[in-house]
Design an enzyme around this catalytic site. Sequence first.
Site, PDB file in Angstrom:
ATOM      1  N   HIS A   1      13.959 -14.937  15.664  1.00  0.00           N
ATOM      2  CA  HIS A   1      12.579 -14.758  16.005  1.00  0.00           C
ATOM      3  C   HIS A   1      11.437 -15.054  15.244  1.00  0.00           C
ATOM      4  O   HIS A   1      12.100 -14.388  14.116  1.00  0.00           O
ATOM      5  CB  HIS A   1      12.461 -13.165  16.821  1.00  0.00           C
TER       6      HIS A   1
ATOM      7  N   HIS B   1       8.351 -12.773  13.820  1.00  0.00           N
ATOM      8  CA  HIS B   1       7.443 -11.587  13.764  1.00  0.00           C
ATOM      9  C   HIS B   1       6.311 -12.603  13.352  1.00  0.00           C
ATOM     10  O   HIS B   1       5.940 -13.095  12.860  1.00  0.00           O
ATOM     11  CB  HIS B   1       8.416 -11.099  12.955  1.00  0.00           C
TER      12      HIS B   1
ATOM     13  N   HIS C   1       7.942  -8.927  17.525  1.00  0.00           N
ATOM     14  CA  HIS C   1       7.596 -10.336  17.971  1.00  0.00           C
ATOM     15  C   HIS C   1       6.149 -10.740  18.601  1.00  0.00           C
ATOM     16  O   HIS C   1       5.083 -10.274  18.777  1.00  0.00           O
ATOM     17  CB  HIS C   1       8.149 -10.524  19.069  1.00  0.00           C
TER      18      HIS C   1
ATOM     19  N   HIS D   1       9.515  -9.245  26.239  1.00  0.00           N
ATOM     20  CA  HIS D   1      10.784 -10.772  25.725  1.00  0.00           C
ATOM     21  C   HIS D   1      11.778 -10.968  26.751  1.00  0.00           C
ATOM     22  O   HIS D   1      12.777 -10.318  27.097  1.00  0.00           O
ATOM     23  CB  HIS D   1      11.412  -9.987  24.900  1.00  0.00           C
TER      24      HIS D   1
ATOM     25  N   HIS E   1       8.340 -14.153  24.509  1.00  0.00           N
ATOM     26  CA  HIS E   1       7.158 -14.404  23.273  1.00  0.00           C
ATOM     27  C   HIS E   1       7.609 -15.507  22.904  1.00  0.00           C
ATOM     28  O   HIS E   1       8.254 -16.289  23.033  1.00  0.00           O
ATOM     29  CB  HIS E   1       7.892 -13.225  22.578  1.00  0.00           C
TER      30      HIS E   1
ATOM     31  N   ASP F   1      10.008 -15.978  20.584  1.00  0.00           N
ATOM     32  CA  ASP F   1      11.626 -16.348  20.561  1.00  0.00           C
ATOM     33  C   ASP F   1      12.199 -17.250  20.296  1.00  0.00           C
ATOM     34  O   ASP F   1      11.529 -18.175  20.932  1.00  0.00           O
ATOM     35  CB  ASP F   1      11.703 -15.277  22.492  1.00  0.00           C
TER      36      ASP F   1
ATOM     37  N   HIS G   1      18.184 -12.168  13.251  1.00  0.00           N
ATOM     38  CA  HIS G   1      19.260 -10.380  14.100  1.00  0.00           C
ATOM     39  C   HIS G   1      20.514 -10.275  13.789  1.00  0.00           C
ATOM     40  O   HIS G   1      21.307 -11.340  13.447  1.00  0.00           O
ATOM     41  CB  HIS G   1      19.103  -9.964  15.155  1.00  0.00           C
TER      42      HIS G   1
ATOM     43  N   ARG H   1      17.355  -6.083  11.382  1.00  0.00           N
ATOM     44  CA  ARG H   1      17.011  -7.415  10.942  1.00  0.00           C
ATOM     45  C   ARG H   1      18.318  -7.745   9.644  1.00  0.00           C
ATOM     46  O   ARG H   1      17.425  -6.590   8.740  1.00  0.00           O
ATOM     47  CB  ARG H   1      15.251  -7.272  10.793  1.00  0.00           C
TER      48      ARG H   1
HETATM   49 ZN    ZN Z   1      10.208 -11.709  21.423  1.00  0.00          ZN
END
Ligand code: ZN
Length: 185
Positions: free
Chosen positions: A79, A81, A97, A105, A114, A117, A159, A176
């Site tokens: 993702h 962030h 995100h 999400h 998002h 994403d 992740h 993460r």
């Molecule tokens: Zn997301």
Amino acid sequence: MKTMKTWPLLLLAAMLFIAGCSKKDTKLPVSAEKMEAIVSPLINKDGTEIGKVTMSEDEKGVTISITAEGLPPGLHGVHIHETGVCTPPTFESAGGHFNPTKKEHGFDNPKGFHLGDLPNVEVGEDGKVEAQVTTADLTLKPGAEMSLLDKDGSALVIHEGQDDYKTDPAGNSGARIACAEINKK
Ligand code: ZN
């Protein structure tokens, strides 16, 4: 290795710069509008550089390329962030995100998704990954609402587990494990 990977991009940037300065600008609209690629080191929870994230933009959108090694094999959520700070080992510094449109999400979430994403990436048995995605939803143009280069930048985070594409706020993708800061030079 660092130098070899960076040089072709610098060369490309230099060529585009020269093209942009040319008196023949009007004949090279695409080249002149292309922006310099942003190359960011990807670090793991120990703070060790394990790869690179490259972002570039053209008329199709922003292309994000990830090249890394030393990751656990299998599928991993990826993702963008909201904050361009990667402080190991948790990378909580990168915030949530990237979500300027205030959605939930996940690509499969009816209230989603998002803008940060991205599709899962698959790391091979050798711990290596090479992935690329182009998205028209993002931009690198400073000042634009969907820009990854806003005041505090943004970060690409990998992740521990895979993103289920529906669970708010992060697709149940776990801790993460790697992070790259995306900031203006
Ligand atoms: Zn997301």
